[in-house]
Enzyme design. Sequence first.
Site, PDB file in Angstrom:
ATOM      1  N   LYS A 197       0.856  -1.183   0.095  1.00 50.46           N
ATOM      2  CA  LYS A 197       0.051  -0.027   0.037  1.00 50.46           C
ATOM      3  C   LYS A 197       0.967   1.158   0.037  1.00 50.46           C
ATOM      4  O   LYS A 197       0.444   2.200  -0.924  1.00 50.46           O
ATOM      5  CB  LYS A 197      -1.028  -0.177   1.205  1.00 50.46           C
ATOM      6  CG  LYS A 197      -1.643   1.242   1.421  1.00 50.46           C
ATOM      7  CD  LYS A 197      -2.720   1.006   2.635  1.00 50.46           C
ATOM      8  CE  LYS A 197      -3.744   2.440   2.567  1.00 50.46           C
ATOM      9  NZ  LYS A 197      -4.322   2.459   3.840  1.00 50.46           N
ATOM     10  N   GLU A 203      10.418  -4.973   4.297  1.00 51.84           N
ATOM     11  CA  GLU A 203      10.431  -6.186   3.817  1.00 51.84           C
ATOM     12  C   GLU A 203      10.329  -6.280   2.482  1.00 51.84           C
ATOM     13  O   GLU A 203      10.881  -6.910   1.606  1.00 51.84           O
ATOM     14  CB  GLU A 203       9.354  -6.951   4.540  1.00 51.84           C
ATOM     15  CG  GLU A 203       9.541  -7.041   6.405  1.00 51.84           C
ATOM     16  CD  GLU A 203       9.274  -6.044   6.819  1.00 51.84           C
ATOM     17  OE1 GLU A 203       8.949  -4.906   6.272  1.00 51.84           O
ATOM     18  OE2 GLU A 203       8.929  -6.265   8.275  1.00 51.84           O
ATOM     19  N   GLY A 258      -4.711  -1.693   4.955  1.00 51.25           N
ATOM     20  CA  GLY A 258      -3.945  -2.798   4.865  1.00 51.25           C
ATOM     21  C   GLY A 258      -4.630  -4.337   4.833  1.00 51.25           C
ATOM     22  O   GLY A 258      -4.598  -5.056   4.079  1.00 51.25           O
ATOM     23  N   ARG A 259      -5.002  -4.367   6.134  1.00 51.15           N
ATOM     24  CA  ARG A 259      -5.859  -5.731   6.501  1.00 51.15           C
ATOM     25  C   ARG A 259      -7.287  -5.832   5.842  1.00 51.15           C
ATOM     26  O   ARG A 259      -7.631  -7.061   6.196  1.00 51.15           O
ATOM     27  CB  ARG A 259      -5.827  -5.988   8.149  1.00 51.15           C
ATOM     28  CG  ARG A 259      -6.531  -4.736   8.925  1.00 51.15           C
ATOM     29  CD  ARG A 259      -5.817  -4.927  10.221  1.00 51.15           C
ATOM     30  NE  ARG A 259      -6.376  -3.689  10.959  1.00 51.15           N
ATOM     31  CZ  ARG A 259      -5.505  -2.413  10.937  1.00 51.15           C
ATOM     32  NH1 ARG A 259      -4.384  -2.308  10.678  1.00 51.15           N
ATOM     33  NH2 ARG A 259      -6.191  -1.423  12.010  1.00 51.15           N
ATOM     34  N   GLU A 344      -4.569  -6.528  14.937  1.00 47.58           N
ATOM     35  CA  GLU A 344      -4.060  -5.161  14.583  1.00 47.58           C
ATOM     36  C   GLU A 344      -5.133  -4.136  14.621  1.00 47.58           C
ATOM     37  O   GLU A 344      -4.985  -2.927  14.904  1.00 47.58           O
ATOM     38  CB  GLU A 344      -3.389  -5.257  13.245  1.00 47.58           C
ATOM     39  CG  GLU A 344      -2.637  -4.067  12.727  1.00 47.58           C
ATOM     40  CD  GLU A 344      -1.606  -4.479  11.582  1.00 47.58           C
ATOM     41  OE1 GLU A 344      -0.463  -4.617  11.847  1.00 47.58           O
ATOM     42  OE2 GLU A 344      -2.131  -4.153  10.432  1.00 47.58           O
ATOM     43  N   HIS A 375      -4.287 -32.821  18.124  1.00 48.63           N
ATOM     44  CA  HIS A 375      -3.228 -33.709  18.437  1.00 48.63           C
ATOM     45  C   HIS A 375      -1.957 -32.946  19.152  1.00 48.63           C
ATOM     46  O   HIS A 375      -0.924 -33.483  19.145  1.00 48.63           O
ATOM     47  CB  HIS A 375      -2.849 -34.748  17.257  1.00 48.63           C
ATOM     48  CG  HIS A 375      -3.884 -35.666  16.847  1.00 48.63           C
ATOM     49  ND1 HIS A 375      -4.047 -36.905  17.355  1.00 48.63           N
ATOM     50  CD2 HIS A 375      -4.790 -35.371  15.956  1.00 48.63           C
ATOM     51  CE1 HIS A 375      -5.044 -37.367  16.925  1.00 48.63           C
ATOM     52  NE2 HIS A 375      -5.727 -36.630  15.987  1.00 48.63           N
ATOM     53  N   LYS A 495       9.592  -0.698  14.292  1.00 48.74           N
ATOM     54  CA  LYS A 495      10.205  -0.396  13.057  1.00 48.74           C
ATOM     55  C   LYS A 495      11.104   0.866  13.145  1.00 48.74           C
ATOM     56  O   LYS A 495      12.154   0.842  12.516  1.00 48.74           O
ATOM     57  CB  LYS A 495       9.079   0.226  12.054  1.00 48.74           C
ATOM     58  CG  LYS A 495       8.117  -0.690  11.403  1.00 48.74           C
ATOM     59  CD  LYS A 495       7.376   0.152  10.201  1.00 48.74           C
ATOM     60  CE  LYS A 495       6.067  -0.822   9.777  1.00 48.74           C
ATOM     61  NZ  LYS A 495       5.217  -0.185   8.979  1.00 48.74           N
TER      62      LYS A 495
HETATM   63  O1  F6P Z   1       1.944  -4.160  10.070  1.00 50.08           O
HETATM   64  C1  F6P Z   1       1.869  -2.654   9.731  1.00 50.08           C
HETATM   65  C2  F6P Z   1       1.216  -2.721   8.313  1.00 50.08           C
HETATM   66  O2  F6P Z   1       1.268  -1.314   7.908  1.00 50.08           O
HETATM   67  C3  F6P Z   1      -0.102  -3.343   8.023  1.00 50.08           C
HETATM   68  O3  F6P Z   1      -1.072  -2.620   8.428  1.00 50.08           O
HETATM   69  C4  F6P Z   1       0.061  -3.525   6.355  1.00 50.08           C
HETATM   70  O4  F6P Z   1      -0.791  -4.468   6.060  1.00 50.08           O
HETATM   71  C5  F6P Z   1       1.513  -4.022   6.301  1.00 50.08           C
HETATM   72  O5  F6P Z   1       2.307  -3.248   7.262  1.00 50.08           O
HETATM   73  C6  F6P Z   1       2.186  -3.809   4.913  1.00 50.08           C
HETATM   74  O6  F6P Z   1       2.256  -2.393   4.783  1.00 50.08           O
HETATM   75  P1  F6P Z   1       2.196  -1.907   3.106  1.00 50.08           P
HETATM   76  O7  F6P Z   1       1.135  -2.421   2.178  1.00 50.08           O
HETATM   77  O8  F6P Z   1       2.204  -0.478   3.117  1.00 50.08           O
HETATM   78  O9  F6P Z   1       3.543  -2.718   2.533  1.00 50.08           O
END
Ligand code: F6P
Length: 530
Positions: A197, A203, A258-259, A344, A375, A495
């Site tokens: 987003k 990452e 995002g979620r 979240e 199990h 972060k």
């Molecule tokens: O974990 C924090 C967060 O902002 C989430 O809400 C989001 O889904 C994720 O990082 C990834 O963010 P982006 O889509 O901006 O890379």
Amino acid sequence: MGRLTETPAWQALARHASNIAPRHLRELFADNPQRFEQLTLQHGRLLLDFSKQRVDATTLQLLRELAATADWQGWIARMRDGEAINHTERRAVGHCRLRAGNDAPDEVRAVLQRMEDFCDRVHGGQWRGFSGERITDVVNLGIGGSDLGPRMAAQALAAYRQPDLRVHFVANLDSADLASELVRLNPRTTLFIVASKTFTTLETLTNARTARDWLLHAAIDESAVARHFVAASTNLEATAAFGIAPENVFPFADWVGGRFSLWSSIGLPVALAVGFRNFAQLLAGAHDLDEHFFSAPAERNLPLTLALLGLWNSNFLDAHSQGIFPYSHSLRLLPTHLQQLEMESNGKRVDRDGQFVDYSTNPVLWGEPGTNGQHSFFQLLHQGSELVACDFIALGRSDFPLPGHHSNLLANCLAQSSALAFGQTAEEARAAGIDEALVPYRTFPGNQPSTTIVLPELSPFTLGQLIALYEHKVFCLGVLWNLNSFDQWGVELGKQLASRLAPTLRGERQDEELDASTRGLIAHLRQFRN
Ligand code: F6P
């Protein structure tokens, strides 16, 4: 509404809880032979059985009064009217608009059309890699909401997979994730979706850069990037700066959290995995549940009921743990997706008015598919000391039917919820011939509350309904607890610290202000020269 715990509705619930909490589900069932009929709800072919929750008719009535006090319908109207109900980020909350069919905004429908065309070109073999070969593998690079929802949905719909196209998901910053995929892939036939987003997430950008280097190592020149990289993002400047051609970017708006973004272009890997028509059915199922949520009265509203039961368990029965147990191998990532969705969203302690809350908010959510979980940790549910609220999810029909499996799977699902609810008394153990010395070990207290959700089958449509059901549960809980469910400031501190520690770990700077433990660990780790 004032302080939640001071409202008449909350106080009435607190008084009522002192009557209900000591009662056993055995008694509640004995008192009311109509319990199943009265404590189940159905929307279309979706069934919600909450008769094994520790509630009676009065509990539900009082919980609905609390929902009215919290103005749940007013909050739905605010969300639908596009008010900035995510007030800390000054954003509207519009994920339902993404799946509104013909009522979706023009810009949403335009992106869906582009996604469909793109899927057709990849599936039809018109989209080719730099060498002229067709695409055989798609890798989604994203994390959190840009990974969990589409990863879960693509896996859940395995029975609908397109032939000749494999879809992979890489999220972790640990190079083991990307590297273990790349060794199996051919750069000439692999397409990457950079799903972010913000397009600033460490990452995802690290994985995307490494993937681009891997591609360019095999390609003749940089023009290959346009054949092998597309993006799903709101940040068009950053996608351009990364080198992704504008026509390869599938945008969405910042009113998509995002979620909750599976329904936007973040769902592209799902559309590629199962075909655009099935992705459209996923949206249609979610839209169908939206319509139900927006219009059904409290006593027939499935998401509201799930939320009220969640609040009852957390705040009045002190169940601070929520287990999610899909009796479906294909739904095995549902608990992981719901972990982000619920924790979240509502893992917060400051309310909408900036006050610390004086009540528990979201429980710790976790889970595994049945029967595997039986199990491992189910022992604790049966005889441990914790109260755990459980959701069982069952399918009427198997998505991969083989003779002799599904009825046994369903029998196990029903046996577990029944054993957890009713347990086994010492008398019953004795009557079953258990040796007296073993009777204490062979009694089961029961009284673990559970809800069972039954989908007729696992299809794109019913999966869309199921995910939307939980999304709206989260919305309602946020309203009830007076939280902003749509921000996530809690993930920021870690972060920020990580970006400060990375140069220290590489030996590029000294950081005297670090705590002694972190300093000691850095000194130890530096010997490995990462
Ligand atoms: O974990 C924090 C967060 O902002 C989430 O809400 C989001 O889904 C994720 O990082 C990834 O963010 P982006 O889509 O901006 O890379």
